[in-house]
Scaffold this motif. Structure first.
Motif, PDB file in Angstrom:
ATOM      1  N   LEU A   1       0.831  -1.206   0.000  1.00 15.05           N
ATOM      2  CA  LEU A   1       0.000   0.000   0.000  1.00 15.05           C
ATOM      3  C   LEU A   1       0.862   1.252   0.000  1.00 15.05           C
ATOM      4  N   LYS A   2       1.951   1.232   0.734  1.00 18.00           N
ATOM      5  CA  LYS A   2       2.867   2.367   0.737  1.00 18.00           C
ATOM      6  C   LYS A   2       3.447   2.600  -0.654  1.00 18.00           C
ATOM      7  N   LEU A   3       3.853   1.527  -1.326  1.00 18.55           N
ATOM      8  CA  LEU A   3       4.408   1.661  -2.667  1.00 18.55           C
ATOM      9  C   LEU A   3       3.371   2.186  -3.649  1.00 18.55           C
ATOM     10  N   PHE A   4       2.117   1.728  -3.500  1.00 17.05           N
ATOM     11  CA  PHE A   4       1.052   2.197  -4.388  1.00 17.05           C
ATOM     12  C   PHE A   4       0.878   3.707  -4.249  1.00 17.05           C
ATOM     13  N   LYS A   5       0.863   4.205  -3.028  1.00 24.31           N
ATOM     14  CA  LYS A   5       0.638   5.627  -2.816  1.00 24.31           C
ATOM     15  C   LYS A   5       1.853   6.455  -3.237  1.00 24.31           C
ATOM     16  N   GLN A   6       3.025   5.918  -3.012  1.00 25.18           N
ATOM     17  CA  GLN A   6       4.233   6.633  -3.418  1.00 25.18           C
ATOM     18  C   GLN A   6       4.322   6.764  -4.939  1.00 25.18           C
ATOM     19  N   GLY A   7       3.695   5.827  -5.644  1.00 29.18           N
ATOM     20  CA  GLY A   7       3.748   5.857  -7.100  1.00 29.18           C
ATOM     21  C   GLY A   7       3.080   7.063  -7.724  1.00 29.18           C
ATOM     22  N   TRP A   8       2.271   7.768  -6.952  1.00 32.58           N
ATOM     23  CA  TRP A   8       1.611   8.976  -7.436  1.00 32.58           C
ATOM     24  C   TRP A   8       2.419  10.237  -7.111  1.00 32.58           C
ATOM     25  N   GLY A   9       3.572  10.050  -6.506  1.00 29.93           N
ATOM     26  CA  GLY A   9       4.371  11.204  -6.101  1.00 29.93           C
ATOM     27  C   GLY A   9       3.984  11.754  -4.750  1.00 29.93           C
ATOM     28  N   MET A  10       3.215  10.995  -3.980  1.00 25.15           N
ATOM     29  CA  MET A  10       2.779  11.458  -2.664  1.00 25.15           C
ATOM     30  C   MET A  10       3.894  11.336  -1.638  1.00 25.15           C
ATOM     31  N   GLU A  11       3.897  12.256  -0.691  1.00 26.88           N
ATOM     32  CA  GLU A  11       4.871  12.240   0.397  1.00 26.88           C
ATOM     33  C   GLU A  11       4.219  11.734   1.675  1.00 26.88           C
ATOM     34  N   ALA A  12       4.972  10.943   2.426  1.00 29.58           N
ATOM     35  CA  ALA A  12       4.460  10.377   3.675  1.00 29.58           C
ATOM     36  C   ALA A  12       4.709  11.333   4.833  1.00 29.58           C
ATOM     37  N   ALA A  13       3.731  11.402   5.739  1.00 27.10           N
ATOM     38  CA  ALA A  13       3.869  12.213   6.953  1.00 27.10           C
ATOM     39  C   ALA A  13       3.413  11.388   8.144  1.00 27.10           C
ATOM     40  N   ASP A  14       4.066  11.590   9.283  1.00 27.51           N
ATOM     41  CA  ASP A  14       3.703  10.870  10.499  1.00 27.51           C
ATOM     42  C   ASP A  14       2.365  11.349  11.043  1.00 27.51           C
ATOM     43  N   THR A  15       1.703  10.482  11.775  1.00 31.81           N
ATOM     44  CA  THR A  15       0.544  10.850  12.575  1.00 31.81           C
ATOM     45  C   THR A  15       0.836  10.446  14.020  1.00 31.81           C
ATOM     46  N   TYR A  16       0.083  11.029  14.959  1.00 36.40           N
ATOM     47  CA  TYR A  16       0.472  10.896  16.359  1.00 36.40           C
ATOM     48  C   TYR A  16      -0.733  10.563  17.239  1.00 36.40           C
ATOM     49  N   ARG A  17      -0.486   9.657  18.184  1.00 33.79           N
ATOM     50  CA  ARG A  17      -1.485   9.322  19.201  1.00 33.79           C
ATOM     51  C   ARG A  17      -0.914   9.685  20.571  1.00 33.79           C
ATOM     52  N   TYR A  18      -1.566  10.624  21.235  1.00 32.00           N
ATOM     53  CA  TYR A  18      -1.176  11.005  22.587  1.00 32.00           C
ATOM     54  C   TYR A  18      -2.200  10.411  23.552  1.00 32.00           C
ATOM     55  N   PHE A  19      -1.732   9.533  24.419  1.00 34.62           N
ATOM     56  CA  PHE A  19      -2.584   8.882  25.422  1.00 34.62           C
ATOM     57  C   PHE A  19      -2.468   9.644  26.728  1.00 34.62           C
ATOM     58  N   ILE A  20      -3.608  10.118  27.224  1.00 38.28           N
ATOM     59  CA  ILE A  20      -3.628  10.915  28.454  1.00 38.28           C
ATOM     60  C   ILE A  20      -4.293  10.081  29.538  1.00 38.28           C
ATOM     61  N   PRO A  21      -3.550   9.665  30.554  1.00 42.44           N
ATOM     62  CA  PRO A  21      -4.111   8.774  31.578  1.00 42.44           C
ATOM     63  C   PRO A  21      -5.272   9.398  32.337  1.00 42.44           C
ATOM     64  N   GLY A  22      -6.242   8.551  32.672  1.00 44.33           N
ATOM     65  CA  GLY A  22      -7.323   8.921  33.579  1.00 44.33           C
ATOM     66  C   GLY A  22      -7.332   7.885  34.677  1.00 44.33           C
ATOM     67  N   ARG A  23      -8.384   7.098  34.722  1.00 46.14           N
ATOM     68  CA  ARG A  23      -8.412   5.993  35.683  1.00 46.14           C
ATOM     69  C   ARG A  23      -7.462   4.878  35.290  1.00 46.14           C
ATOM     70  N   LEU A  24      -7.151   4.810  33.986  1.00 49.48           N
ATOM     71  CA  LEU A  24      -6.092   3.906  33.524  1.00 49.48           C
ATOM     72  C   LEU A  24      -4.791   4.687  33.465  1.00 49.48           C
ATOM     73  N   SER A  25      -3.731   4.104  33.948  1.00 54.68           N
ATOM     74  CA  SER A  25      -2.465   4.841  34.047  1.00 54.68           C
ATOM     75  C   SER A  25      -1.557   4.635  32.849  1.00 54.68           C
ATOM     76  N   GLU A  26      -1.854   3.618  32.009  1.00 57.37           N
ATOM     77  CA  GLU A  26      -0.982   3.331  30.872  1.00 57.37           C
ATOM     78  C   GLU A  26      -1.812   3.136  29.606  1.00 57.37           C
ATOM     79  N   PRO A  27      -1.193   3.308  28.439  1.00 60.45           N
ATOM     80  CA  PRO A  27      -1.935   3.214  27.181  1.00 60.45           C
ATOM     81  C   PRO A  27      -2.602   1.856  26.977  1.00 60.45           C
ATOM     82  N   VAL A  28      -3.704   1.882  26.248  1.00 60.18           N
ATOM     83  CA  VAL A  28      -4.410   0.680  25.843  1.00 60.18           C
ATOM     84  C   VAL A  28      -4.287   0.536  24.333  1.00 60.18           C
ATOM     85  N   VAL A  29      -4.619  -0.630  23.846  1.00 61.81           N
ATOM     86  CA  VAL A  29      -4.590  -0.870  22.404  1.00 61.81           C
ATOM     87  C   VAL A  29      -5.672  -0.022  21.743  1.00 61.81           C
ATOM     88  N   ARG A  30      -5.385   0.532  20.583  1.00 60.62           N
ATOM     89  CA  ARG A  30      -6.372   1.322  19.860  1.00 60.62           C
ATOM     90  C   ARG A  30      -7.642   0.521  19.614  1.00 60.62           C
TER      91      ARG A  30
END
Length: 346
Positions: A285-314
């Motif tokens: 899929l990455k190669l398919f999208k790159q074939g159009w001249g597209m540039e990749a950019a990161d995305t970010y998940r910030y987990f903010i603890p509440g009653r759970l103190s550590e991240p959970v699986v998405r």
């Protein structure tokens, strides 16, 4: 003094005006998008707006989710992509993080799912870089953009059978929703093993995004729907939200659909074609999208603890073991029984 509050009826106009004039805004920041999700899946809208006296200086999409399993939590973005806070200064962000932290303390956790990174902050103790987003600049002529395509893409687009056998139709009013949904549901359920969205999601999107701000690009082969892309047209960006394809058709409908969308984006003065996200480990899929001249950019998940103190699986990764089961079910069963249950796992 900056005050962060949950958007109310009397603040909706200020919220929307801020989004409309803010660089970096995307369709998921809109209150219209929040209403679509509320109408379709019953999601609670808790969007934040930062006010300096009476002036909006920041906003943050915020949804309260109460799934059957996993506990209550807040998310800035559900699907199909990532929407984080918009703000005028780091002081505004500071106040919004205080408000988010306070809200998280009453539930399991909160997540900021952002297409851009946020400044380092002790209130954001956990960071995960998620999928890659692929975008193509449209600030050029269509001819020059075409010149940067991979060679075999150009060969496919020059295929004379396209003129004979493949027709591309653009739906601006929602008349093709059912046709698109049938194609989409079959592909997602039977090939990928994902639970497809209910048809009403797409109808609700059209009801809140009129005048061509959402469009289905549909390819027909000898009159039969063979490929489709559901697109959003907002804030200078064309975003591909969902796509579907009949893989039994001998032509390559996705190539022609993407090229048509790019051409329309250039002609209408849009700055970006956003082809959506790709998992970091999906090389094809990455190669398919790159074939159009597209540039990749990161995305970010910030987990903010509440009653759970550590991240959970998405959310969308929790039930990966079900994909093989779903892929063996008829798509009618998946869409008729499983798709309406999406509201209970968000």
């Amino acid at each position: 003094m900056i005050n962060v509050v949950t958007v109310s009826k009397d603040l909706e106009e200020k919220y929307s005006a801020y989004v409309a004039g803010k660089p970096g805004a995307r369709f998921g920041h809109d209150l219209e998008w929040a209403r679509v999700l509320k109408e379709t899946y019953g999601t609670s809208i808790q969007h934040l707006v930062a006010l300096d006296n009476d002036r909006a200086v920041g906003v943050c999409p915020f949804f309260l989710c109460k799934p059957i399993t996993g506990g209550s939590h807040y998310l800035t973005s559900l699907f199909p992509t990532y929407f984080g806070p918009l703000y005028d200064s780091e002081q505004v962000l500071d106040r919004m993080l205080d408000a988010i932290k306070q809200k998280a303390s009453d539930v399991q956790y909160a997540e900021i799912i952002s297409p851009v990174s946020l400044p380092e902050d002790e209130r954001l103790p956990y960071l995960e870089q998620l999928d890659l987003t692929y975008r193509l600049s449209l600030n050029d002529t269509a001819e020059n953009i075409y010149g940067n395509f991979r060679r075999n893409y150009k060969r496919i687009l020059r295929n004379p059978k396209f003129q004979e056998d493949l027709e591309i139709v653009v739906d601006r009013d929602g008349s093709m929703v059912r046709e698109f949904h049938r194609l989409y549901a079959h592909l997602y359920a039977c090939k990928h093993g994902f639970i497809p969205h209910v048809e009403s999601l797409f109808r609700n999107i059209y009801s809140h995004y009129p005048n061509g701000s959402v469009r289905i690009y549909m390819a027909r082969y000898h009159g039969k729907a063979t490929g489709g892309i559901f697109t959003f047209w907002k804030y200078g960006e064309v975003y591909c939200g969902w796509s579907a394809q009949d893989v039994s058709v001998p032509l390559e409908p996705m190539h022609f659909l993407i090229w048509k969308i790019i051409q329309d984006g250039v002609a209408e003065g849009y700055q970006w074609f956003n082809h959506g996200e790709a998992p970091r480990d999906n090389e094809s899929l990455k190669l398919f999208k790159q074939g159009w001249g597209m540039e990749a950019a990161d995305t970010y998940r910030y987990f903010i603890p509440g009653r759970l103190s550590e991240p959970v699986v998405r959310t969308y990764d929790r039930f990966s073991w079900t994909k093989k089961i779903i892929s063996h079910l008829p798509s009618q069963v998946t869409t008729g029984i499983l798709s309406p249950l999406i509201r209970f796992v968000l």
